[in-house]
Design a protein around this motif. Structure first.
Motif, PDB file in Angstrom:
ATOM      1  N   PHE A   1       0.843  -1.182   0.000  1.00 28.30           N
ATOM      2  CA  PHE A   1       0.000   0.000   0.000  1.00 28.30           C
ATOM      3  C   PHE A   1       0.883   1.237   0.000  1.00 28.30           C
ATOM      4  N   GLY A   2       0.284   2.364  -0.267  1.00 25.66           N
ATOM      5  CA  GLY A   2       1.059   3.593  -0.282  1.00 25.66           C
ATOM      6  C   GLY A   2       0.172   4.818  -0.388  1.00 25.66           C
ATOM      7  N   ALA A   3       0.820   5.976  -0.371  1.00 28.96           N
ATOM      8  CA  ALA A   3       0.101   7.240  -0.465  1.00 28.96           C
ATOM      9  C   ALA A   3       0.929   8.242  -1.241  1.00 28.96           C
ATOM     10  N   TYR A   4       0.233   9.116  -1.961  1.00 29.09           N
ATOM     11  CA  TYR A   4       0.843  10.240  -2.658  1.00 29.09           C
ATOM     12  C   TYR A   4       0.185  11.493  -2.102  1.00 29.09           C
ATOM     13  N   CYS A   5       1.004  12.431  -1.644  1.00 27.29           N
ATOM     14  CA  CYS A   5       0.465  13.642  -1.029  1.00 27.29           C
ATOM     15  C   CYS A   5       1.066  14.878  -1.688  1.00 27.29           C
ATOM     16  N   SER A   6       0.292  15.949  -1.685  1.00 31.47           N
ATOM     17  CA  SER A   6       0.791  17.218  -2.194  1.00 31.47           C
ATOM     18  C   SER A   6       0.598  18.290  -1.133  1.00 31.47           C
ATOM     19  N   SER A   7       1.303  19.353  -1.292  1.00 34.65           N
ATOM     20  CA  SER A   7       1.260  20.623  -0.572  1.00 34.65           C
ATOM     21  C   SER A   7       2.534  20.904   0.186  1.00 34.65           C
ATOM     22  N   GLY A   8       3.475  19.995   0.211  1.00 35.44           N
ATOM     23  CA  GLY A   8       4.792  20.346   0.696  1.00 35.44           C
ATOM     24  C   GLY A   8       5.093  19.948   2.119  1.00 35.44           C
ATOM     25  N   VAL A   9       6.308  20.277   2.542  1.00 33.68           N
ATOM     26  CA  VAL A   9       6.796  19.938   3.870  1.00 33.68           C
ATOM     27  C   VAL A   9       5.866  20.540   4.913  1.00 33.68           C
ATOM     28  N   ALA A  10       5.559  19.756   5.923  1.00 35.01           N
ATOM     29  CA  ALA A  10       4.630  20.213   6.948  1.00 35.01           C
ATOM     30  C   ALA A  10       5.141  21.474   7.633  1.00 35.01           C
ATOM     31  N   TYR A  11       4.194  22.300   8.029  1.00 36.60           N
ATOM     32  CA  TYR A  11       4.524  23.563   8.691  1.00 36.60           C
ATOM     33  C   TYR A  11       4.070  23.494  10.142  1.00 36.60           C
ATOM     34  N   ILE A  12       4.990  23.743  11.063  1.00 33.83           N
ATOM     35  CA  ILE A  12       4.661  23.759  12.479  1.00 33.83           C
ATOM     36  C   ILE A  12       4.988  25.140  13.026  1.00 33.83           C
ATOM     37  N   PRO A  13       3.997  25.875  13.484  1.00 31.58           N
ATOM     38  CA  PRO A  13       4.269  27.222  14.002  1.00 31.58           C
ATOM     39  C   PRO A  13       5.266  27.179  15.156  1.00 31.58           C
ATOM     40  N   SER A  14       6.105  28.188  15.223  1.00 30.30           N
ATOM     41  CA  SER A  14       7.084  28.281  16.299  1.00 30.30           C
ATOM     42  C   SER A  14       6.846  29.558  17.091  1.00 30.30           C
ATOM     43  N   GLY A  15       7.617  29.705  18.170  1.00 27.10           N
ATOM     44  CA  GLY A  15       7.471  30.903  18.986  1.00 27.10           C
ATOM     45  C   GLY A  15       7.826  32.163  18.228  1.00 27.10           C
ATOM     46  N   THR A  16       8.784  32.058  17.293  1.00 28.06           N
ATOM     47  CA  THR A  16       9.200  33.232  16.522  1.00 28.06           C
ATOM     48  C   THR A  16       8.320  33.476  15.316  1.00 28.06           C
ATOM     49  N   ASN A  17       7.560  32.466  14.909  1.00 27.54           N
ATOM     50  CA  ASN A  17       6.684  32.608  13.751  1.00 27.54           C
ATOM     51  C   ASN A  17       5.365  31.887  14.044  1.00 27.54           C
ATOM     52  N   PRO A  18       4.532  32.486  14.886  1.00 25.81           N
ATOM     53  CA  PRO A  18       3.307  31.806  15.310  1.00 25.81           C
ATOM     54  C   PRO A  18       2.154  31.926  14.326  1.00 25.81           C
ATOM     55  N   GLY A  19       2.372  32.587  13.225  1.00 22.71           N
ATOM     56  CA  GLY A  19       1.292  32.847  12.282  1.00 22.71           C
ATOM     57  C   GLY A  19       0.909  31.634  11.458  1.00 22.71           C
ATOM     58  N   PRO A  20      -0.019  31.827  10.517  1.00 20.21           N
ATOM     59  CA  PRO A  20      -0.483  30.724   9.667  1.00 20.21           C
ATOM     60  C   PRO A  20       0.603  30.282   8.691  1.00 20.21           C
ATOM     61  N   PRO A  21       0.478  29.069   8.155  1.00 13.30           N
ATOM     62  CA  PRO A  21       1.471  28.609   7.189  1.00 13.30           C
ATOM     63  C   PRO A  21       1.396  29.415   5.903  1.00 13.30           C
ATOM     64  N   PRO A  22       2.473  29.470   5.133  1.00 16.26           N
ATOM     65  CA  PRO A  22       2.458  30.234   3.882  1.00 16.26           C
ATOM     66  C   PRO A  22       1.534  29.595   2.856  1.00 16.26           C
ATOM     67  N   THR A  23       0.995  30.418   1.985  1.00 22.37           N
ATOM     68  CA  THR A  23       0.149  29.913   0.914  1.00 22.37           C
ATOM     69  C   THR A  23       1.022  29.257  -0.157  1.00 22.37           C
ATOM     70  N   TRP A  24       0.373  28.527  -1.045  1.00 22.95           N
ATOM     71  CA  TRP A  24       1.124  27.922  -2.143  1.00 22.95           C
ATOM     72  C   TRP A  24       1.780  28.997  -2.999  1.00 22.95           C
ATOM     73  N   ARG A  25       1.073  30.086  -3.214  1.00 21.96           N
ATOM     74  CA  ARG A  25       1.636  31.154  -4.049  1.00 21.96           C
ATOM     75  C   ARG A  25       2.904  31.716  -3.402  1.00 21.96           C
ATOM     76  N   GLU A  26       2.865  31.874  -2.098  1.00 18.29           N
ATOM     77  CA  GLU A  26       4.030  32.390  -1.385  1.00 18.29           C
ATOM     78  C   GLU A  26       5.188  31.394  -1.450  1.00 18.29           C
ATOM     79  N   LYS A  27       4.889  30.108  -1.382  1.00 10.23           N
ATOM     80  CA  LYS A  27       5.936  29.096  -1.483  1.00 10.23           C
ATOM     81  C   LYS A  27       6.594  29.108  -2.865  1.00 10.23           C
ATOM     82  N   LEU A  28       5.810  29.423  -3.888  1.00  5.29           N
ATOM     83  CA  LEU A  28       6.336  29.417  -5.254  1.00  5.29           C
ATOM     84  C   LEU A  28       7.311  30.559  -5.493  1.00  5.29           C
ATOM     85  N   GLY A  29       7.131  31.674  -4.846  1.00  4.44           N
ATOM     86  CA  GLY A  29       8.033  32.798  -5.018  1.00  4.44           C
ATOM     87  C   GLY A  29       8.085  33.308  -6.449  1.00  4.44           C
TER      88      GLY A  29
END
Length: 320
Positions: free
Chosen positions: A48-76
């Motif tokens: 069995f297996g899985a294929y996933c999209s949307s990129g490396v998981a984002y975990i908020p930190s103390g220095t960056n507690p905001g929401p994860p970046p959008t796909w557009r922002e990731k594309l640069g």
């Protein structure tokens, strides 16, 4: 294929010399959202297996507690390439590809929104087996910057390890009990206990979203080889205190395990002095996406067939 069950012919590559398999089904779960990922899964008679999209998981930190970046922002500013070609999963049998082409599993992200952190609520994965030449493969290039939008894993079932109690060589007129070892009855993939950081994050965005897949043996069909017919055993993982599924404090006639057979004749007149026992092992694959997500959800089932040679002795007592 999207949100449907598809059927195809499957074959099992040799795990043991005596393993075989016949036609079965390949099942696909509905596309799921797990944290900041969109995932599609499969199960067949190899694994069995899985294929996933949307990129490396984002975990908020103390220095960056905001929401994860959008796909557009990731594309640069770079173009988003929604499709990617993968190797055909092991276990899928396809006809010979046309001259000059080869088969690929093409997965396409559709109905996505670039201004969302996970592609938006309508994003899903569509999969197709396509025969492609070089020009057609170039339709889905995979530049380095797109790597963070894709993640996959797969696993195969372990070789079946059959346990026979109370002795490996059953005796005539004494119940012989059949179980599989714990190690050959379950596969757990993308467990949060893994030491691989990428797998540990898998589909995780917060503490309640993490994609885990599990394959577990749920049924064992046994043909004991003595022309008495087959029988089914509902099975699961054997308990830790009875890893062979047998209570050694009781005699063979007083066991809770109902997966048993009584041979009426020895195997002396069989080829090589052994019965040919045929096993059909049913694996059920499920997924789990968080502690509050309703527990394990089944994707589908697949059968693996194995053959075991078993001597049976004409001794009406339990001996060594």
């Amino acid at each position: 294929m999207h949100n449907r069950v598809a059927r195809t012919l499957l074959t099992l590559s040799a795990v043991l010399a005596l393993l075989t398999v016949g036609p079965t089904s390949s099942a696909f779960a509905d596309t799921i959202q797990t944290g900041n990922r969109v995932c599609s899964m499969y199960v067949n008679s190899v694994g069995f297996g899985a294929y996933c999209s949307s990129g490396v998981a984002y975990i908020p930190s103390g220095t960056n507690p905001g929401p994860p970046p959008t796909w557009r922002e990731k594309l640069g500013g770079k173009p988003f390439i929604p499709c990617r070609d993968f190797e055909i999963p092991q276990g899928i049998r396809l006809p010979k590809a046309p001259e000059g082409k080869s088969w690929a599993l093409r997965i396409t992200i559709t109905d996505y929104e670039l201004d969302s952190y996970n592609g938006g609520p309508r994003a899903h994965l569509e999969r197709a087996y396509v025969a492609v030449d070089d020009a057609e493969r170039a339709q889905c290039p995979f530049p380095d910057y797109m790597k963070k939008f894709w993640w996959r894993f797969d696993d195969t079932y372990p070789a079946p390890a059959l346990q026979i109690m109370p002795t490996y060589t059953p005796r005539v007129n004494v119940p012989a009990y059949f179980t599989l070892t714990r190690e050959s009855s379950e596969v757990l993939k993308s467990d949060t206990r893994t030491l691989d950081p990428e797998e540990m994050l898998s589909g995780m965005y917060d503490a309640t979203h993490n994609l885990t897949m599990r394959g577990m043996v749920v049924n064992l069909n046994i043909d004991p080889g003595d022309n008495t017919g087959t029988f089914d055993c509902k099975v699961g993982i054997t308990p830790v205190d009875q890893p062979d599924g047998y209570d050694h404090s009781k005699d063979p006639y007083n066991q809770l395990n109902t997966c048993k057979h009584i041979y009426q004749k020895s195997s002396a007149d069989q080829p090589d002095g052994m019965y040919t026992v045929k096993l059909t092992i049913t694996w059920e694959v499920s997924y789990w996406i968080g502690k509050d997500a309703g527990g394990w959800k089944s994707i589908g089932k697949a059968n693996v067939t194995a053959v075991q040679r078993l001597p049976v002795q004409e001794v009406q007592a339990i001996g060594g």
